[in-house]
Design a protein around this motif. Structure first.
Motif, short mmCIF file in Angstrom:
data_model
loop_
_atom_site.label_atom_id
_atom_site.label_comp_id
_atom_site.label_asym_id
_atom_site.label_seq_id
_atom_site.Cartn_x
_atom_site.Cartn_y
_atom_site.Cartn_z
N PHE A 52 50.19 54.56 16.14
CA PHE A 52 49.28 53.43 15.95
C PHE A 52 48.02 53.88 15.21
O PHE A 52 47.56 53.21 14.27
N GLY A 55 48.66 54.44 11.61
CA GLY A 55 48.77 53.17 10.90
C GLY A 55 47.42 52.56 10.58
O GLY A 55 47.29 51.80 9.61
N ILE B 87 55.42 58.14 8.42
CA ILE B 87 55.44 57.38 9.67
C ILE B 87 55.57 55.88 9.42
O ILE B 87 56.25 55.18 10.17
N THR B 88 54.95 55.36 8.35
CA THR B 88 55.02 53.92 8.11
C THR B 88 56.21 53.52 7.24
O THR B 88 56.36 52.34 6.91
N LEU B 145 52.93 48.22 19.24
CA LEU B 145 52.02 49.21 18.63
C LEU B 145 52.65 49.86 17.41
O LEU B 145 51.97 50.08 16.39
N VAL B 146 53.95 50.17 17.50
CA VAL B 146 54.61 50.80 16.35
C VAL B 146 54.68 49.83 15.17
O VAL B 146 54.43 50.20 14.01
N MET B 148 52.60 47.40 14.63
CA MET B 148 51.25 47.24 14.10
C MET B 148 50.88 48.39 13.16
O MET B 148 50.07 48.21 12.24
N ALA B 149 51.47 49.56 13.41
CA ALA B 149 51.22 50.68 12.52
C ALA B 149 51.84 50.44 11.15
O ALA B 149 51.34 50.91 10.13
#
Lengths: 134, 151
Positions: A52, A55, B87-88, B145-146, B148-149
């Protein structure tokens, strides 16, 4: 501590102490292995919040890593890492017992399954490091 | 005994309400008792438990060492833009969601037996409801949460 069940008749069972798992090393190992679940949950929470933070940008990522570098978080994380390693070792020891693998009708020896799992661990670890740093 | 091989199984099958495989000859001992009805969620919990256990065994040591020890202590510092891109990435997001959810199921399943057998909290339904209910809530939070990332 708890009152014995008297409503239905059944054979007598000697009450077991809450500290039964301290009586033998194997019992202790069993409870430690089950205890790994708490630290796995902690690591999941840690990683989810880290994802999070990533991000939301470089600043929040840096703030998260500053928090993660504080002494008590590092101590918890080192303990969590040790429990994760304990989980890995005990899980690999258990899989041949839970999963009977057969190739051309012949049972694959447990040792081979365990070796294969450690090879997979090495490959996955190397892949993650490559993904993050290269 | 050998004169009536066909009549005995049929007479037994009619006397029983459910069609159970009738073992030949040894009629005193029921070799195939009807299976106990299990709650339908159990196979899925077990699947999540074993999948989560495998993912935890293969991925958590390296992930914990990198992101929970090495990077916070400054031993390693990955390039942020690269890390963010990895990660995204949609593929990573999907895999992370699956991974986190099964890890949570795995953890809840073990915690249930830790509380039930280890600490001897003998309220099976309550412990189960708290552990699996907590797992559902934690999974929803993790997925949000993931996601939202990613967006």
């Amino acid at each position: 501590m708890s009152a014995p069940v008297q409503s239905r008749p059944r054979s007598y069972r000697r009450p077991v102490s809450v500290w039964w798992w301290l009586k033998k090393p194997t019992y202790l190992l069993f409870v430690l292995r089950e205890l790994s679940s708490i630290f796995i949950a902690w690591l999941v929470a840690f990683l989810v919040v880290m994802v999070f933070a990533v991000g939301r940008g470089a600043d929040s990522y840096r703030a998260f890593m500053d928090w993660a570098g504080s002494a008590w978080v590092v101590v918890i994380n080192i303990i969590a890492f040790l429990f994760a390693a304990l989980h890995t070792v005990t899980w690999f020891l258990l899989t041949p017992k839970a999963m009977a693998l057969r190739v051309r009708g012949k049972a694959v020896p447990a040792r081979m399954i365990i070796v294969g799992e450690y090879v997979a661990l090495a490959v996955v670890s190397a892949f993650v490091i490559w993904l993050v740093f290269l | 005994m050998t004169s009536q091989p066909t009549s005995r199984p049929t007479s037994q099958a009619t006397s029983q309400p459910t069609p159970v495989r009738v073992p030949p000859r040894t009629s005193q001992v029921d070799l195939h008792p009807p299976r106990r009805r299990r709650p339908p969620a159990e196979p899925f919990v077990w699947l999540g438990f074993s999948a989560g256990g495998m993912i935890a065994a293969l991925l958590l040591p390296v992930a914990a060492f990198l992101f929970a020890i090495a990077v916070p202590l400054g031993w390693l510092s990955p390039d942020f833009d690269h890390l963010s891109a990895v990660i995204t990435n949609p593929v990573t997001i999907i895999l992370m969601i699956i991974g986190f959810v099964v890890l949570i199921i795995h953890s809840a399943h073990r915690l249930r037996y830790l509380l039930y057998d280890g600490l001897k909290i003998k309220h099976k339904m309550l412990v189960g409801a708290l552990c699996y209910g907590g797992a559902v809530v934690a999974s929803i939070i993790a997925v949000i949460l993931v996601l939202m990332a990613a967006f």
